[in-house]
Design an enzyme around this catalytic site. Structure first.
Site, short mmCIF file in Angstrom:
data_model
loop_
_atom_site.label_atom_id
_atom_site.label_comp_id
_atom_site.label_asym_id
_atom_site.label_seq_id
_atom_site.Cartn_x
_atom_site.Cartn_y
_atom_site.Cartn_z
N LEU A 46 0.87 -1.18 0.00
CA LEU A 46 0.00 0.00 0.00
C LEU A 46 0.90 1.23 0.00
CD1 LEU A 46 -2.83 -0.76 2.61
CD2 LEU A 46 -3.12 -0.44 0.14
N ASP A 47 0.57 2.23 -0.82
CA ASP A 47 1.33 3.48 -0.81
C ASP A 47 1.27 4.10 0.59
OD1 ASP A 47 1.92 3.27 -3.50
OD2 ASP A 47 0.20 4.48 -4.13
N PRO A 48 2.28 4.91 0.95
CA PRO A 48 2.27 5.53 2.28
C PRO A 48 0.97 6.28 2.60
CG PRO A 48 4.41 5.81 1.28
CD PRO A 48 3.54 5.18 0.23
N ALA A 49 0.40 6.98 1.63
CA ALA A 49 -0.82 7.75 1.88
C ALA A 49 -2.07 6.88 1.97
CB ALA A 49 -1.01 8.81 0.79
N ALA A 50 -1.99 5.63 1.53
CA ALA A 50 -3.15 4.73 1.53
C ALA A 50 -3.37 4.12 2.90
CB ALA A 50 -2.96 3.64 0.49
#
Length: 305
Positions: A46-50
């Site tokens: 998962l991307d950091p912002a997700a």
């Protein structure tokens, strides 16, 4: 002489409801430290912002990661219309703007083109490798490069709500390798208004969902205590979609050594991929053929005789 990894030989799954901010690798490191585990990995970045479901495998569960990675996953995400960014999300720089905004009917009419077997070009700010280099590294250096389109299976893509003219909330169920940011980018292009992701949440991944997930705060609170083991789910949950093949004691021993082992009962057909069970534990994954389990992945969990 190589260094020996320290830690407990524990095997199972910890399902984290990842917050926005940390990388998936950082979450795995936190769980491994808190559990005192010798080995850990995750089933799908998962991307950091997700936010949302990040399945962390411990010990021998790491050998079952491909069965979660290959499983269907569902995402709920918000698209911001009218702006294209260089990262296809809100973290990036706005590189193009549009005055047009789509109606709910416009959005629904465009969605069928993004379902079924489609092709998708991953975002330039992604971990895809280009001639051995990560695409995001090339993008940060302003290198000129292209990423080849990749196949993606999208089971469903639905408009959930449209809070205002600038945003829409969608939900997507897809197979492995899908980039939600690319869906938002391409949907915005198809609608003639541009678009990028502003929020992204994975709501389930294979057998794991947010209802059986724990927070990093819970992990930190119980770190290094006996109670933390209660948060762990069994290795076998990752193999729910495979037939079980019960092994005889001799079969379990043979399979544990990487050899074909006798199966006493299974619903599998010859040639099926199965998981071998002895005393209720998964001890191997392989092919069922001729009344035997032919292992291609051995889990070092055969109970002592």
């Amino acid at each position: 002489m190589g260094r020996t990894k320290k830690g407990r030989d524990i095997s199972g799954w910890i399902i984290i409801d990842k917050p926005a901010g940390p990388t998936s690798t950082a979450v795995v490191g936190k769980v491994r430290w808190a559990m005192g585990a010798k080995k850990a990995g995750h089933a799908g970045t998962l991307d950091p912002a997700a936010t949302g479901v990040l399945a962390v495998a411990l010990g021998e569960a790491t050998k079952t990661i491909p069965f979660i990675t290959d499983a269907l996953k569902a995402y709920r995400f918000t698209v911001r219309w009218g702006q294209v960014t260089n990262t296809d999300d809100a973290e990036g720089e706005v590189i193009e703007e549009f005055a047009q905004r789509p109606s709910a009917d416009d959005i629904r009419a465009a969605l069928p083109a993004f379902t079924g077997d489609i092709t998708q070009v991953p975002p330039k700010f992604s971990a895809v490798k280009i001639d051995g280099e990560r695409a995001y590294a090339l993008a940060r250096d302003n290198e000129d490069f292209e990423i080849a389109a990749r196949p993606l299976y999208v089971e469903a893509l639905d408009l959930i709500e449209q809070p205002d003219a600038d945003t829409a909330v969608l939900e997507m169920t897809c197979g492995k390798g899908g980039y939600v940011r690319a869906i938002a980018r391409d949907l915005g292009a198809a609608l003639g208004c541009g678009g990028h992701v502003v929020t992204l949440r994975r709501i389930w991944s294979g057998p794991f969902d947010t209802e059986n997930a724990v927070t990093l705060e819970q992990i930190e609170e119980l770190a290094k205590t006996p109670e933390i083991d209660a948060l762990m789910q069994p290795v076998e949950i990752a193999l729910d979609d495979l037939p079980q093949a019960r092994l005889s004691p001799a079969g379990a021993k043979a399979v544990g050594n990487g050899n074909p082992g006798e199966v006493t009962f299974t619903d599998a057909m010859p040639g099926d991929t199965v998981w071998g069970a002895w005393q209720g534990q998964a001890v191997a994954i392989g092919t069922y053929l001729g009344g035997m389990l032919h292992p291609n992945r051995v889990l070092n969990r055969t109970p002592a005789e």
